[in-house]
Enzyme design. Structure first.
Site, PDB file in Angstrom:
ATOM      1  N   GLY A  48      44.107  43.393  29.160  1.00  0.00           N
ATOM      2  CA  GLY A  48      44.276  44.584  29.652  1.00  0.00           C
ATOM      3  C   GLY A  48      45.004  44.486  31.168  1.00  0.00           C
ATOM      4  O   GLY A  48      45.496  43.504  31.381  1.00  0.00           O
ATOM      5  N   GLN A  53      48.809  46.586  39.024  1.00  0.00           N
ATOM      6  CA  GLN A  53      48.912  45.242  39.059  1.00  0.00           C
ATOM      7  C   GLN A  53      50.270  44.666  38.697  1.00  0.00           C
ATOM      8  O   GLN A  53      50.711  43.625  39.203  1.00  0.00           O
ATOM      9  CB  GLN A  53      48.098  44.577  37.763  1.00  0.00           C
ATOM     10  CG  GLN A  53      46.602  44.767  38.033  1.00  0.00           C
ATOM     11  CD  GLN A  53      45.965  44.086  36.711  1.00  0.00           C
ATOM     12  OE1 GLN A  53      45.734  44.840  35.512  1.00  0.00           O
ATOM     13  NE2 GLN A  53      45.526  42.974  36.774  1.00  0.00           N
ATOM     14  N   CYS A  91      40.356  38.776  35.459  1.00  0.00           N
ATOM     15  CA  CYS A  91      41.505  39.423  35.888  1.00  0.00           C
ATOM     16  C   CYS A  91      42.596  38.962  36.121  1.00  0.00           C
ATOM     17  O   CYS A  91      42.787  37.973  36.869  1.00  0.00           O
ATOM     18  CB  CYS A  91      41.165  40.475  37.130  1.00  0.00           C
ATOM     19  SG  CYS A  91      42.347  41.785  37.890  1.00  0.00           S
ATOM     20  N   LEU A  92      43.842  39.451  35.706  1.00  0.00           N
ATOM     21  CA  LEU A  92      45.141  38.759  35.749  1.00  0.00           C
ATOM     22  C   LEU A  92      45.385  38.589  37.454  1.00  0.00           C
ATOM     23  O   LEU A  92      46.181  37.688  37.840  1.00  0.00           O
ATOM     24  CB  LEU A  92      46.314  39.518  34.842  1.00  0.00           C
ATOM     25  CG  LEU A  92      45.919  39.420  33.283  1.00  0.00           C
ATOM     26  CD1 LEU A  92      47.214  39.880  32.569  1.00  0.00           C
ATOM     27  CD2 LEU A  92      46.058  37.775  33.039  1.00  0.00           C
ATOM     28  N   HIS A 133      37.063  48.244  33.352  1.00  0.00           N
ATOM     29  CA  HIS A 133      37.921  47.482  34.228  1.00  0.00           C
ATOM     30  C   HIS A 133      39.312  47.968  34.489  1.00  0.00           C
ATOM     31  O   HIS A 133      39.501  47.782  35.574  1.00  0.00           O
ATOM     32  CB  HIS A 133      38.114  45.925  33.358  1.00  0.00           C
ATOM     33  CG  HIS A 133      38.858  44.943  34.441  1.00  0.00           C
ATOM     34  ND1 HIS A 133      38.106  43.786  34.603  1.00  0.00           N
ATOM     35  CD2 HIS A 133      40.081  44.863  34.819  1.00  0.00           C
ATOM     36  CE1 HIS A 133      38.887  43.113  35.479  1.00  0.00           C
ATOM     37  NE2 HIS A 133      40.145  43.877  35.501  1.00  0.00           N
ATOM     38  N   GLU A 134      39.979  48.327  33.630  1.00  0.00           N
ATOM     39  CA  GLU A 134      41.259  48.806  33.699  1.00  0.00           C
ATOM     40  C   GLU A 134      41.374  50.169  34.500  1.00  0.00           C
ATOM     41  O   GLU A 134      42.123  50.519  35.455  1.00  0.00           O
ATOM     42  CB  GLU A 134      42.164  48.894  32.554  1.00  0.00           C
ATOM     43  CG  GLU A 134      42.286  47.598  31.704  1.00  0.00           C
ATOM     44  CD  GLU A 134      42.740  46.337  32.591  1.00  0.00           C
ATOM     45  OE1 GLU A 134      43.560  46.601  33.691  1.00  0.00           O
ATOM     46  OE2 GLU A 134      42.302  45.216  32.339  1.00  0.00           O
ATOM     47  N   HIS A 137      40.820  49.887  38.026  1.00  0.00           N
ATOM     48  CA  HIS A 137      42.105  49.289  38.868  1.00  0.00           C
ATOM     49  C   HIS A 137      42.715  50.522  39.462  1.00  0.00           C
ATOM     50  O   HIS A 137      43.498  50.715  40.369  1.00  0.00           O
ATOM     51  CB  HIS A 137      42.954  48.802  38.167  1.00  0.00           C
ATOM     52  CG  HIS A 137      42.857  47.251  37.915  1.00  0.00           C
ATOM     53  ND1 HIS A 137      43.013  46.465  39.144  1.00  0.00           N
ATOM     54  CD2 HIS A 137      42.652  46.233  36.850  1.00  0.00           C
ATOM     55  CE1 HIS A 137      42.694  45.137  38.720  1.00  0.00           C
ATOM     56  NE2 HIS A 137      42.344  45.157  37.499  1.00  0.00           N
TER      57      HIS A 137
HETATM   58 ZN    ZN Z   1      42.056  43.420  36.405  1.00  0.00          ZN
END
Ligand code: ZN
Length: 153
Positions: A48, A53, A91-92, A133-134, A137
């Site tokens: 995701g 991000q 998380c990236l 999660h996304e 963000h």
């Molecule tokens: Zn994330």
């Protein structure tokens, strides 16, 4: 279209703490950004990615929990959630760490797709977790805010 990888910012960048603006009409520019996000996410082995991000404060999300089945969400909203799950999350934008996070087991989102059409989709397990999660963000929230425990990978 031609996809380009973008740079993923980390949680040291305050941009990740800001609230994203709704995406406008689905323009070629928005579609290009979504394609770039998919390329960027795949290159980083993620499931995701949210526009903040890659430094863009727009309510855009890409999720891919099933290979070659990307889900593009423009202005996603959670309209239903049920149950509970507790499990590992990463998380990236927070490399090298993971945490245990409690999320709903089942989540329904309403969003606009890459084709400009509104749709609803229900996800369970990992997909429900990814939705939460996304979408967090887009409101400047990170899973580390709500993790029950954290560890280094
Ligand atoms: Zn994330």
């Amino acid at each position: 279209s031609c996809m380009a990888k973008r740079k993923i910012i980390t949680d040291k960048d305050p941009t990740l703490r800001q609230t994203s603006r709704p995406g406008e009409r689905v323009t070629p520019r928005i579609q290009q950004l979504l394609d770039d996000m998919l390329e960027t996410m795949r290159a980083a082995d993620g499931v995701g990615l949210a526009a903040p991000q890659v430094g863009v404060l727009r309510r855009l999300v890409v999720i891919e929990v099933e290979e070659d089945h990307p889900i593009f969400l423009i202005n996603p909203e959670i309209i239903y959630e049920a149950g509970e799950q507790e499990g590992p999350e990463g998380c990236l934008s927070i490399p090298g760490r993971s945490g245990i996070v409690r999320r709903p087991m089942k989540v329904t989102v309403r969003a606009t797709g890459r084709d400009g059409k509104a749709f609803e989709m229900t996800g369970e397990g990992l997909l429900a977790r990814a939705f939460c999660h996304e979408i967090d963000h887009l409101d400047g929230k990170l899973y580390t805010d709500i993790a029950i425990s954290m560890e280094d990978k």
